[in-house]
Motif scaffolding. Sequence first.
Motif, mmCIF file in Angstrom:
data_model
loop_
_atom_site.group_PDB
_atom_site.id
_atom_site.type_symbol
_atom_site.label_atom_id
_atom_site.label_comp_id
_atom_site.label_asym_id
_atom_site.label_seq_id
_atom_site.Cartn_x
_atom_site.Cartn_y
_atom_site.Cartn_z
ATOM 1 N N SER A 231 0.819 -1.206 0.000
ATOM 2 C CA SER A 231 0.000 0.000 0.000
ATOM 3 C C SER A 231 0.856 1.260 0.000
ATOM 4 C CB SER A 231 -0.944 0.007 1.203
ATOM 5 O OG SER A 231 -0.214 -0.121 2.390
ATOM 6 N N SER A 232 0.288 2.335 -0.499
ATOM 7 C CA SER A 232 1.039 3.574 -0.690
ATOM 8 C C SER A 232 1.553 4.174 0.616
ATOM 9 C CB SER A 232 0.157 4.599 -1.411
ATOM 10 O OG SER A 232 -1.021 4.822 -0.650
ATOM 11 N N ASP A 233 0.847 3.896 1.733
ATOM 12 C CA ASP A 233 1.282 4.472 3.012
ATOM 13 C C ASP A 233 2.035 3.458 3.876
ATOM 14 O OD1 ASP A 233 -0.788 2.811 3.605
ATOM 15 O OD2 ASP A 233 -1.825 4.188 4.948
ATOM 16 N N ALA A 234 2.512 2.367 3.245
ATOM 17 C CA ALA A 234 3.152 1.293 4.009
ATOM 18 C C ALA A 234 4.355 1.792 4.803
ATOM 19 C CB ALA A 234 3.581 0.173 3.068
ATOM 20 N N PHE A 235 5.064 2.769 4.264
ATOM 21 C CA PHE A 235 6.277 3.237 4.931
ATOM 22 C C PHE A 235 5.995 4.313 5.972
ATOM 23 C CE2 PHE A 235 7.718 1.315 0.991
ATOM 24 C CZ PHE A 235 8.803 0.563 1.417
ATOM 25 N N ASP A 236 4.710 4.652 6.172
ATOM 26 C CA ASP A 236 4.345 5.628 7.205
ATOM 27 C C ASP A 236 4.299 4.979 8.587
ATOM 28 O OD1 ASP A 236 4.101 7.445 5.178
ATOM 29 O OD2 ASP A 236 1.909 7.287 5.044
ATOM 30 N N PHE A 237 4.340 3.673 8.618
ATOM 31 C CA PHE A 237 4.193 2.948 9.878
ATOM 32 C C PHE A 237 5.453 2.154 10.204
ATOM 33 C CE2 PHE A 237 0.003 3.539 8.066
ATOM 34 C CZ PHE A 237 -0.718 4.030 9.146
ATOM 35 N N GLY A 238 5.709 1.989 11.497
ATOM 36 C CA GLY A 238 6.862 1.216 11.932
ATOM 37 C C GLY A 238 6.443 -0.119 12.520
ATOM 38 N N PHE A 239 7.432 -0.853 12.997
ATOM 39 C CA PHE A 239 7.210 -2.181 13.558
ATOM 40 C C PHE A 239 7.881 -2.280 14.931
ATOM 41 C CE2 PHE A 239 6.932 -2.531 9.007
ATOM 42 C CZ PHE A 239 5.924 -3.455 8.775
ATOM 43 N N TRP A 240 7.207 -2.944 15.844
ATOM 44 C CA TRP A 240 7.791 -3.275 17.127
ATOM 45 C C TRP A 240 8.243 -4.728 17.082
ATOM 46 C CZ3 TRP A 240 9.119 0.125 20.726
ATOM 47 C CH2 TRP A 240 8.453 1.351 20.769
ATOM 48 N N TYR A 241 9.516 -4.959 17.450
ATOM 49 C CA TYR A 241 10.079 -6.311 17.471
ATOM 50 C C TYR A 241 10.439 -6.699 18.900
ATOM 51 C CZ TYR A 241 10.669 -6.089 12.380
ATOM 52 O OH TYR A 241 10.447 -5.997 11.021
ATOM 53 N N CYS A 242 10.168 -7.951 19.238
ATOM 54 C CA CYS A 242 10.595 -8.510 20.524
ATOM 55 C C CYS A 242 11.726 -9.489 20.237
ATOM 56 C CB CYS A 242 9.422 -9.214 21.206
ATOM 57 S SG CYS A 242 9.898 -10.036 22.730
ATOM 58 N N ASP A 243 12.909 -9.164 20.706
ATOM 59 C CA ASP A 243 14.056 -10.019 20.463
ATOM 60 C C ASP A 243 13.990 -11.259 21.350
ATOM 61 O OD1 ASP A 243 16.443 -10.905 19.435
ATOM 62 O OD2 ASP A 243 17.697 -9.650 20.739
ATOM 63 N N LEU A 244 14.153 -12.418 20.762
ATOM 64 C CA LEU A 244 14.188 -13.667 21.527
ATOM 65 C C LEU A 244 15.633 -14.159 21.549
ATOM 66 C CD1 LEU A 244 11.046 -15.526 20.108
ATOM 67 C CD2 LEU A 244 11.178 -13.900 22.008
ATOM 68 N N ILE A 245 16.138 -14.467 22.725
ATOM 69 C CA ILE A 245 17.534 -14.870 22.883
ATOM 70 C C ILE A 245 17.589 -16.367 23.191
ATOM 71 C CG2 ILE A 245 19.643 -14.479 24.213
ATOM 72 C CD1 ILE A 245 18.374 -11.651 24.839
ATOM 73 N N PRO A 246 18.323 -17.131 22.358
ATOM 74 C CA PRO A 246 18.412 -18.584 22.602
ATOM 75 C C PRO A 246 19.014 -18.889 23.969
ATOM 76 C CG PRO A 246 19.319 -17.974 20.449
ATOM 77 C CD PRO A 246 19.088 -16.699 21.184
ATOM 78 N N LYS A 247 18.522 -19.941 24.608
ATOM 79 C CA LYS A 247 19.077 -20.355 25.909
ATOM 80 C C LYS A 247 19.803 -21.692 25.777
ATOM 81 C CE LYS A 247 16.622 -19.877 29.718
ATOM 82 N NZ LYS A 247 15.475 -19.900 30.656
#
Length: 247
Positions: A231-247
């Motif tokens: 969509s034309s406004d796709a770059f108007d929004f950001g993303f929240w990422y949750c980093d998962l760390i291997p144990k």
Amino acid sequence: MVSIKKALFNWSSGKDSALALYKILQNPVYKIECLMTSVNQQFQRISMHGVRVELLEAQAKSIGIPLKILEIPEMPTMEVYENVMTETLTKLKEEGISQSVFGDIFLEDLRKYREDQLAKLDFEGVFPIWKIPSHDLIQEFISLGFKTIVVCINERYLDKSFVGRIIDQDFINDLPENVDVCGENGEFHTFAFDGPIFSEPINFEIGEIVYRKYEKPKTEDSSNTACDTNSSDAFDFGFWYCDLIPK
């Protein structure tokens, strides 16, 4: 006598993939030869999901199916993405694989695109959870004993509070009405870490939550990216990422 069809499974690491794999493994017609996953070459994380390669490898080991990683550049053009895919599928074809399995649910355009590309290489697309209502799928997923955590959300649809949560009934109840419960429109992505396809749970701890916004390509040619930015406004929004760390 039913002839066995050798297949590759397009593994995203998330819940839809997990449920689709569970279902296709029950079907004696198909033999899954490998899991195939696109990984960001630069960051060594699963494309769009942001999950570390080590956790992807842990999933494949627990599932017991060989993993094939496709290294893709950051924000690739469709041409680059298709070239990598064509090269990989051509080699798999030589090994007798002719089926490509996906966890798509209801995006007609995406399915048509996949089938058109596969047809060029004489592959057939297989969609084990196609057109099953999202609400039914998520309830089946939970009732089978699968567990999954939200690793990425699109802020167009959800706020930061949803990332890092385990999908359960409370999570489903908290979703806004305009959000598909399976996140099929790209609202959120998940990492499946336990369930009937795994020989043992994937061990990880929750790391930091980070915000990322993608820059709009500077030229019209490079705007045709292989990410879900139609969509034309796709770059108007950001993303929240949750980093998962291997144990």
